[in-house]
Design an enzyme around this catalytic site. Structure first.
Site, mmCIF file in Angstrom:
data_model
loop_
_atom_site.group_PDB
_atom_site.id
_atom_site.type_symbol
_atom_site.label_atom_id
_atom_site.label_comp_id
_atom_site.label_asym_id
_atom_site.label_seq_id
_atom_site.Cartn_x
_atom_site.Cartn_y
_atom_site.Cartn_z
ATOM 1 N N THR A 73 0.844 -1.199 0.000
ATOM 2 C CA THR A 73 0.000 0.000 0.000
ATOM 3 C C THR A 73 0.879 1.248 0.000
ATOM 4 O OG1 THR A 73 -1.821 -1.139 1.079
ATOM 5 C CG2 THR A 73 -1.784 1.252 1.315
ATOM 6 N N ASN A 155 -6.504 -10.108 -6.790
ATOM 7 C CA ASN A 155 -6.533 -10.724 -5.455
ATOM 8 C C ASN A 155 -7.796 -11.531 -5.178
ATOM 9 O OD1 ASN A 155 -7.127 -7.834 -5.689
ATOM 10 N ND2 ASN A 155 -7.904 -7.990 -3.611
ATOM 11 N N GLN A 183 -0.114 -10.120 -5.811
ATOM 12 C CA GLN A 183 -0.684 -11.479 -5.758
ATOM 13 C C GLN A 183 0.002 -12.429 -6.724
ATOM 14 O OE1 GLN A 183 -2.676 -12.585 -3.502
ATOM 15 N NE2 GLN A 183 -3.478 -10.702 -2.620
ATOM 16 N N SER A 203 4.559 -7.168 -1.911
ATOM 17 C CA SER A 203 4.226 -7.209 -0.486
ATOM 18 C C SER A 203 4.811 -8.476 0.126
ATOM 19 C CB SER A 203 2.711 -7.185 -0.327
ATOM 20 O OG SER A 203 2.359 -7.372 1.018
ATOM 21 N N HIS A 205 4.075 -10.077 2.985
ATOM 22 C CA HIS A 205 3.224 -11.072 3.662
ATOM 23 C C HIS A 205 2.370 -11.908 2.716
ATOM 24 C CE1 HIS A 205 -0.814 -8.870 3.942
ATOM 25 N NE2 HIS A 205 -0.027 -7.912 3.529
ATOM 26 N N THR A 242 14.027 4.892 9.839
ATOM 27 C CA THR A 242 14.848 3.713 10.148
ATOM 28 C C THR A 242 14.214 2.466 9.549
ATOM 29 O OG1 THR A 242 15.541 4.768 12.188
ATOM 30 C CG2 THR A 242 15.831 2.377 12.069
ATOM 31 N N CYS A 336 -8.975 -6.957 2.728
ATOM 32 C CA CYS A 336 -8.691 -5.572 3.095
ATOM 33 C C CYS A 336 -9.982 -4.782 3.276
ATOM 34 C CB CYS A 336 -7.822 -4.909 2.041
ATOM 35 S SG CYS A 336 -6.211 -5.665 1.917
HETATM 36 N N1 PLP Z 1 -2.342 -5.098 -4.059
HETATM 37 C C1 PLP Z 1 -3.031 -6.253 -4.015
HETATM 38 C C2 PLP Z 1 -3.427 -6.909 -5.304
HETATM 39 C C3 PLP Z 1 -3.362 -6.827 -2.790
HETATM 40 O O1 PLP Z 1 -4.045 -7.980 -2.758
HETATM 41 C C4 PLP Z 1 -2.968 -6.166 -1.588
HETATM 42 C C5 PLP Z 1 -3.355 -6.705 -0.284
HETATM 43 O O2 PLP Z 1 -4.298 -7.461 -0.161
HETATM 44 C C6 PLP Z 1 -2.242 -4.982 -1.686
HETATM 45 C C7 PLP Z 1 -1.948 -4.468 -2.936
HETATM 46 C C8 PLP Z 1 -1.777 -4.235 -0.448
HETATM 47 O O3 PLP Z 1 -0.688 -4.908 0.147
HETATM 48 P P1 PLP Z 1 -0.210 -4.587 1.629
HETATM 49 O O4 PLP Z 1 -1.027 -5.421 2.533
HETATM 50 O O5 PLP Z 1 1.238 -4.993 1.657
HETATM 51 O O6 PLP Z 1 -0.364 -3.142 1.860
#
Ligand code: PLP
Length: 389
Positions: A73, A155, A183, A203, A205, A242, A336
């Site tokens: 994000t 996603n 994704q 990302s 995670h 940092t 999200c």
């Molecule tokens: N872009 C996509 C396609 C996502 O699925 C997500 C999170 O679900 C993001 C961006 C945002 O990632 P982050 O959780 O690292 O902010």
């Protein structure tokens, strides 16, 4: 007694890989501030730079093109800059085009004002409408540079977008392309130059690294966005503060484990195909009470780990609660935006019937999923359907 949980929500957040965890623990125990000159600082710097190398390798870029952020994000906000620095000089972009199925971090437009943003339509197959896109770009009234942001894979549905074709159209018209590879990463090849991306966001995670780390990868280190966070000169002056050394360490290890090692996808394809076959057997329509099973994007090119399905007449939110009580974690729409019961903007943009969109459930699997896990889902789903009849 606690229920043994079955986690099938990798697109929301994948479980931490043991190797990433180990690297994080080591970093927490030994590293200092990566900007300090003493041994602990140098150790932290080495951890960050090692991870940067791994991310560069992963994305087919040099380490100098990788900017660490707190997540995708933040990377999106950084990249969505209407003023770029090209070889040290400011370059103004006059418009941002984003597809209607983007993640909210892209849809929100970053630092582009609403008046200079256009939402691009997708087809019923969940793909960017290429002829329409071509027309929109061809009919631009100015010759000024612009930006297009498009995801490599969605996603919610896993549907893969025609990035290379889009990159050609964008570049021929003098624009810049931002690719959201969040994704797709670890599931299909993500190579900046192959894709033709000028900016790419990742990302941690979603690939088995920790939450709280992400990256913006520049296609060319001479073409940069304007920074948002200013302060110390960290991350090539593009993201002050940092560094989160432990999270970056875990991210680097997770990226390294994915690099050129997409073989595990064969197992995932096998599990997914069995799962979808069995799902079709379970979900039989009942008169006008319950519709037939729809696997969204079944005929489109899509990620092997994602099944988004719907059965008209079923309320996904209620189904999720029941599955949760049975120890199963899945999503309806994107995590999200969960907590708010809204029809998915992705399925709406694809023109799906409201009844179908309201019943859509996403099962997403990954490195630690076995067939036993998807079987547990099918058992719980089957008993939920039986209770409804
Ligand atoms: N872009 C996509 C396609 C996502 O699925 C997500 C999170 O679900 C993001 C961006 C945002 O990632 P982050 O959780 O690292 O902010």
């Amino acid at each position: 007694m606690s229920v043994k949980r079955t986690y099938l929500d990798y697109n929301a957040s994948a479980p931490l890989l043991p190797e990433a965890r180990e690297a994080m623990v080591q970093a927490i125990e030994t590293a200092g501030n990566a900007s300090s000159v003493h041994a602990n600082g140098r150790n932290a710097r080495a951890v960050v730079e090692n991870a940067r190398d791994k991310l560069g390798e992963f994305a087919g870029a040099s380490a100098a093109q990788v900017i660490f952020t707190s997540g995708a994000t933040e990377a999106a906000q950084l990249a969505l800059s209407p003023v770029l620095q090209v070889k040290g000089k400011d370059l103004s972009l006059d418009h941002l085009y984003v597809s209607a199925i983007e993640h909210p971090c892209i849809l929100s437009g970053g630092r582009f004002d609403e008046g200079i943003r256009t939402i691009l339509p997708v087809t019923g197959d969940g793909m960017l409408d290429l002829p329409e896109f071509q027309l929109i770009i061809a009919n631009r009234s100015t010759g000024a540079p612009f930006m297009v942001a498009l995801m490599l894979a969605n996603n919610e549905t896993g549907i893969i977008q025609p990035i290379k074709e889009v990159a050609n159209i964008v570049h021929d018209a003098g624009g810049y392309l931002l690719v959201d590879a969040v994704q797709a990463a670890g599931r299909i090849a993500v190579d900046m130059s192959e894709l033709g991306a000028d900016f790419l966001i990742l990302s941690s995670h979603k690939i088995g690294g920790p939450q709280g780390a992400g990256a913006l990868v520049l296609g060319n280190k001479e073409i940069k966005p304007r920074p948002i966070i200013r302060g110390g000169g960290q991350e090539f002056q593009l993201r002050a503060g940092t560094e989160n050394v432990a999270a970056i360490a875990g991210f680097g290890v997770a990226a390294n484990l994915c690099t050129g090692q997409l073989d595990h996808m064969r197992k995932i394809i096998y599990v997914r195909d069995r799962f979808e076959k069995d799902l079709k057997t379970i979900c039989k329509p009942i008169g006008n009470k319950r519709g037939p099973l729809v696997i969204i994007g079944e005929n489109s090119e899509r990620l092997a780990n994602t099944t988004c399905f719907a059965v008209a007449g079923i309320n996904a939110e209620t189904a999720l609660i029941s599955l949760d009580l049975d120890g199963i974690s899945v999503s309806s729409g994107s995590a999200c935006s969960s907590g708010r019961v809204e029809t998915s903007h992705v399925l709406t943009a694809m023109g799906l019937d409201k009844d179908i969109a309201k019943s859509a459930i996403r099962v997403s699997i990954g490195w630690n999923t076995s067939e036993a896990d998807t079987k547990r889902f099918l058992e719980a789903w089957s008993s939920y359907l039986t209770r409804l009849t």
